[in-house]
Design an enzyme around this catalytic site. Structure first.
Site, PDB file in Angstrom:
ATOM      1  N   GLY A 212      12.135   6.710  -3.556  1.00 49.25           N
ATOM      2  CA  GLY A 212      11.789   8.077  -3.946  1.00 49.25           C
ATOM      3  C   GLY A 212      12.536   8.606  -5.154  1.00 49.25           C
ATOM      4  N   THR A 213      12.877   7.717  -6.087  1.00 46.04           N
ATOM      5  CA  THR A 213      13.625   8.197  -7.267  1.00 46.04           C
ATOM      6  C   THR A 213      12.738   9.047  -8.176  1.00 46.04           C
ATOM      7  OG1 THR A 213      13.225   6.120  -8.454  1.00 46.04           O
ATOM      8  CG2 THR A 213      15.287   6.298  -7.238  1.00 46.04           C
TER       9      THR A 213
ATOM     10  N   ARG B   1      -2.167   3.102  12.201  1.00 46.62           N
ATOM     11  CA  ARG B   1      -3.437   3.304  12.904  1.00 46.62           C
ATOM     12  C   ARG B   1      -4.636   3.091  11.985  1.00 46.62           C
ATOM     13  NH1 ARG B   1      -2.542   9.114  15.092  1.00 46.62           N
ATOM     14  NH2 ARG B   1      -4.536   8.831  16.139  1.00 46.62           N
TER      15      ARG B   1
ATOM     16  N   LYS C  77      -6.220   2.808   7.678  1.00 48.63           N
ATOM     17  CA  LYS C  77      -6.317   3.614   6.463  1.00 48.63           C
ATOM     18  C   LYS C  77      -7.161   4.876   6.654  1.00 48.63           C
ATOM     19  CE  LYS C  77      -6.206   1.408   2.570  1.00 48.63           C
ATOM     20  NZ  LYS C  77      -6.323   0.800   1.235  1.00 48.63           N
TER      21      LYS C  77
ATOM     22  N   MET D  27       2.813   2.688  -2.269  1.00 44.62           N
ATOM     23  CA  MET D  27       2.334   1.302  -2.331  1.00 44.62           C
ATOM     24  C   MET D  27       1.090   1.050  -1.484  1.00 44.62           C
ATOM     25  SD  MET D  27       4.146   0.122  -4.640  1.00 44.62           S
ATOM     26  CE  MET D  27       3.750  -1.622  -4.586  1.00 44.62           C
TER      27      MET D  27
ATOM     28  N   ILE E 114      -3.302   1.350  -1.583  1.00 39.40           N
ATOM     29  CA  ILE E 114      -4.524   1.593  -2.348  1.00 39.40           C
ATOM     30  C   ILE E 114      -5.296   2.698  -1.629  1.00 39.40           C
ATOM     31  CG2 ILE E 114      -6.698   0.600  -3.117  1.00 39.40           C
ATOM     32  CD1 ILE E 114      -5.156  -2.149  -3.142  1.00 39.40           C
ATOM     33  N   LEU E 115      -5.617   3.759  -2.355  1.00 37.83           N
ATOM     34  CA  LEU E 115      -6.393   4.848  -1.774  1.00 37.83           C
ATOM     35  C   LEU E 115      -7.865   4.431  -1.750  1.00 37.83           C
ATOM     36  CD1 LEU E 115      -4.588   7.740  -3.642  1.00 37.83           C
ATOM     37  CD2 LEU E 115      -4.398   7.234  -1.191  1.00 37.83           C
TER      38      LEU E 115
ATOM     39  N   ASN F  41      -0.980   8.697 -10.938  1.00 39.30           N
ATOM     40  CA  ASN F  41      -0.053   7.601 -10.601  1.00 39.30           C
ATOM     41  C   ASN F  41       0.806   7.266 -11.814  1.00 39.30           C
ATOM     42  OD1 ASN F  41       1.024   5.441  -9.009  1.00 39.30           O
ATOM     43  ND2 ASN F  41      -0.289   4.001 -10.106  1.00 39.30           N
TER      44      ASN F  41
ATOM     45  N   HIS G 291       2.839   3.931 -13.470  1.00 35.30           N
ATOM     46  CA  HIS G 291       2.893   2.471 -13.362  1.00 35.30           C
ATOM     47  C   HIS G 291       3.878   1.926 -14.401  1.00 35.30           C
ATOM     48  CE1 HIS G 291       1.421  -1.550 -12.472  1.00 35.30           C
ATOM     49  NE2 HIS G 291       1.476  -1.767 -13.776  1.00 35.30           N
TER      50      HIS G 291
HETATM   51  N1  3YE Z   1      -5.260   3.594  -5.313  1.00 36.04           N
HETATM   52  C1  3YE Z   1      -6.359   3.663  -6.105  1.00 36.04           C
HETATM   53  N2  3YE Z   1      -6.273   3.563  -7.482  1.00 36.04           N
HETATM   54  C2  3YE Z   1      -5.067   3.408  -8.131  1.00 36.04           C
HETATM   55  N3  3YE Z   1      -2.820   3.332  -5.339  1.00 36.04           N
HETATM   56  C3  3YE Z   1      -1.917   3.166  -6.328  1.00 36.04           C
HETATM   57  C4  3YE Z   1      -2.528   3.170  -7.562  1.00 36.04           C
HETATM   58  C5  3YE Z   1      -3.895   3.332  -7.307  1.00 36.04           C
HETATM   59  C6  3YE Z   1      -4.048   3.428  -5.917  1.00 36.04           C
HETATM   60  O1  3YE Z   1      -5.035   3.328  -9.369  1.00 36.04           O
HETATM   61  N4  3YE Z   1      -7.570   3.809  -5.556  1.00 36.04           N
HETATM   62  C7  3YE Z   1      -0.323  -3.059  -2.215  1.00 36.04           C
HETATM   63  C8  3YE Z   1      -0.430  -2.666  -3.645  1.00 36.04           C
HETATM   64  C9  3YE Z   1      -0.794  -1.244  -3.796  1.00 36.04           C
HETATM   65  C10 3YE Z   1      -1.677  -3.357  -1.607  1.00 36.04           C
HETATM   66  O2  3YE Z   1      -2.454  -4.132  -2.123  1.00 36.04           O
HETATM   67  N5  3YE Z   1      -1.978  -2.701  -0.499  1.00 36.04           N
HETATM   68  C11 3YE Z   1      -3.203  -2.896   0.252  1.00 36.04           C
HETATM   69  C12 3YE Z   1      -2.877  -3.561   1.547  1.00 36.04           C
HETATM   70  C13 3YE Z   1      -1.826  -2.827   2.304  1.00 36.04           C
HETATM   71  C14 3YE Z   1      -1.295  -3.582   3.539  1.00 36.04           C
HETATM   72  O3  3YE Z   1      -2.071  -4.220   4.237  1.00 36.04           O
HETATM   73  O4  3YE Z   1      -0.082  -3.463   3.801  1.00 36.04           O
HETATM   74  C15 3YE Z   1      -3.828  -1.537   0.511  1.00 36.04           C
HETATM   75  O5  3YE Z   1      -5.026  -1.516   0.814  1.00 36.04           O
HETATM   76  O6  3YE Z   1      -3.155  -0.507   0.400  1.00 36.04           O
HETATM   77  C16 3YE Z   1      -0.470   3.017  -6.076  1.00 36.04           C
HETATM   78  C17 3YE Z   1      -0.055   1.556  -6.199  1.00 36.04           C
HETATM   79  C18 3YE Z   1      -0.758   0.760  -5.161  1.00 36.04           C
HETATM   80  C19 3YE Z   1      -0.280  -0.642  -5.071  1.00 36.04           C
END
Ligand code: 3YE
Length: 201
Positions: free
Chosen positions: A12-13, A61, A63, A88, A90-91, A105, A107
């Protein structure tokens, strides 16, 4: 005043830097709450120490449920902007569509170079001489949305990965609040993918 929610996953920096700028009045915004996808992270303790409201999103629970919980808090607090700061996850495209052009965001590379979770290391090992920081709007793809601002960081021969990380984080803490200040003031105009600062030409 602009109401923002800050989403974190770790130390949280960047959250701390943004909250500090709100407190000093340099960034005219209020931190409605700090949310983390993980309990027991240092960033939540830092937020509590700054008297900010915190919550843990129930990603255990799934996404859909986690994002629904986030939605509820966002409307409860009339949040204008969602600010990812080392978050961390993905939305989902549905979440992004519900909050279109209201999610930001930061990066740690000059996008579109070095997307992904290892951007600083990837740039260092690739051997580029210039990398940096990108602040962008979040769209349904990752590290892809329209770029609001970028700042460069030179990689010197004497840099280690650790010294490069320190320089990147320092630049992040400066560029994020400055970019949000312009964004919250409504100074950005969109021209396709190009985000233009009003009055800059
Ligand atoms: N979401 C959208 N667009 C963006 N989140 C972030 C940036 C960004 C965003 O530009 N739509 C980890 C890397 C995420 C990952 O792949 N997570 C997956 C699996 C999670 C798990 O199973 O633990 C996920 O679906 O969240 C912020 C940076 C996101 C990096």
């Amino acid at each position: 005043m602009t109401n923002m929610a800050i989403l974190i996953s770790g130390r949280g920096t960047n959250m701390e830097a943004l909250a500090g700028k709100c407190k000093s009045g340099e960034l005219n915004a209020n931190v409605a709450f700090v949310a983390s996808d993980k309990a027991d992270v240092l960033g939540l303790n830092k937020a509590k120490a700054m008297n900010l409201k915190t919550l843990v999103l129930p990603y255990d629970r799934g996404k859909v449920i986690a994002e629904a919980a986030l939605d509820e808090e966002l409307s409860k607090h009339s949040v204008d902007w969602i600010v990812l700061a080392g978050f961390m996850r993905i939305l989902s495209s549905q979440f992004v569509a519900r909050h279109s052009e209201r999610v930001v965001n930061i990066h740690p590379s000059l996008l579109p170079a070095f997307p992904g979770t290892q951007a600083i290391k990837d740039a260092y090992e690739y051997g580029v001489k210039v990398t940096g920081v990108t602040v962008h709007l979040v769209d349904e793809m990752v590290d892809h949305g329209p770029i609001l601002n970028q700042a460069e960081v030179r990689i010197l021969d004497e840099d280690s990965l650790e010294s490069l990380e320190a320089k990147i984080h320092e630049v992040e803490h400066d560029i994020y609040w400055r970019t949000l200040k312009d964004l919250f003031a409504g100074r950005y105009l969109r021209r396709g993918r190009r985000m233009i600062i009003e009055g800059s030409r």
